[in-house]
Design a protein around this motif. Structure first.
Motif: not given
Length: 348
Positions: A34-38, A55-58, A116-124
């Motif tokens: 997952v990319g870290l976005c501004q 958070f996290g969405h890319e 809220s995106g959820g990408g900063f986790a092992e599963y989404v």
């Protein structure tokens, strides 16, 4: 599963959470990168959202489970996950203002708590609306998860390029040569334009030249306007893309953009910042001011083509890789960049 939970301003908590449970029309994706976005960084560092959130969405990952009614997707497939998909029926969508759509804003992927995106986790978990309407994109074998994670930010930049109607032969000033500014440079070159880049970090100026900028200048150079006028036959650039939230960059854009040109706000400015402007500057010089926020569903196929078929070199934008546990350090790196810091990727 492990997740980085936003518990308050600049408070990330590395926690063990239950894997999201699925409704019969939903899909569970194991996040590979997952990319870290501004925008993620702003949400973490400023009081914009009520905690707790993830958070996290890319995102790019592997389908780990599908709901009983899901027939188009299978466990084991490699996918890009789009965290928003518009309804395609409201008045905003009918005018191609997809990011203003209430469905787009309120239905999102999630790893728990408020979506809220959820990408900063092992599963989404991917909601049924997103599953049914193009929010999962199959990744070809030749494309890495890292490359695939750039589909969403590429779409966002494409939206700005298309909105500004950048055409072959046109000159474009890009303020800021971070990962987004550099992507703008690549896209401008791909569409036949001539990019001029500015930044404060010398290594980023060198990077801008290496990825296709016609010229690159220190934004503090007192001769900046004269240099740009010299490159544009005394007229100024056709368009300026503001990729940094700087009022100084805006006033430089006014000086460097030709009569009849366009200035597009891409970076999000602090809410408390106000920019005074004499409206006669816009009136007499016929300068168009515009903004571009988030992605466009209309451009999703084009973004996929550009990334998957390597029309631009997204690998050149990657500078740092952090584990999910190291997300706070990654945020610190992004807010206090080293000379070679560009795009930061996170590996759940």
């Amino acid at each position: 599963m492990k997740a980085q939970v936003f518990r308050g301003v600049n408070q990330l908590s590395y926690e063990e959470l239950p894997v999201p449970t699925l409704a019969d029309d939903e899909v569970l994706v194991q996040v590979q990168v997952v990319g870290l976005c501004q925008s993620d960084i702003k949400k973490i560092l400023y009081p914009l959202y009520e905690p707790p959130r993830i958070f996290g969405h890319e995102m790019a990952g592997i389908i780990a489970k599908v709901g009983e009614k899901v027939t188009d997707w299978q466990v084991g497939q490699r996918v890009v996950v789009m965290h928003h998909i518009p309804c395609m029926r409201c008045q905003y969508c009918l005018h191609d203002n997809f990011s203003m759509c209430e469905v787009y804003k309120n239905i999102s992927t999630t790893a728990g708590f408020n979506a809220s995106g959820g990408g900063f986790a092992e599963y989404v978990k991917v909601p049924g609306h997103i599953v049914r309407n193009g929010g999962l994109i199959l990744i070809p074998d030749r494309v890495t998860f890292e490359q695939a994670s750039f589909v969403e930010p590429t779409n966002c930049c494409l939206k700005a390029v298309k909105k500004a109607q950048i055409a072959p032969g046109e000159s474009v000033l890009v303020t800021g040569a971070g990962p987004i500014g550099l992507m703008f440079v690549m896209l401008i070159k791909y569409f036949g334009g001539k990019a001029i880049s500015t930044d404060l970090i010398p290594s980023r100026l060198e990077k801008a030249l290496s990825v296709g900028a016609e010229a690159a200048f220190d934004a503090r150079d007192p001769n900046l306007t004269a240099n740009i006028l010299a490159l544009t036959n005394g007229m100024g650039v056709d368009t300026t893309l503001l990729a940094v939230p700087s009022d100084k960059a805006f006033f430089q854009a006014l000086e460097c953009t030709r009569r009849g040109g366009k200035i597009l706000f891409f970076a999000e400015f602090p809410d408390q910042l106000e920019i005074p402007i004499n409206p006669n500057i816009l009136y007499r010089r016929e300068i168009d001011l515009m903004g571009s926020y988030s992605s466009s569903y209309r451009l999703q196929s084009l973004a996929v083509d550009i990334v998957f078929n390597q029309r631009i070199d997204v690998n050149a934008l990657i500078s740092d890789r952090f584990s999910l546990q190291e997300l706070p350090a990654a945020v610190t790196r992004a807010t206090s960049p080293q000379s070679d810091t560009l795009k930061i990727l996170i590996y759940p």
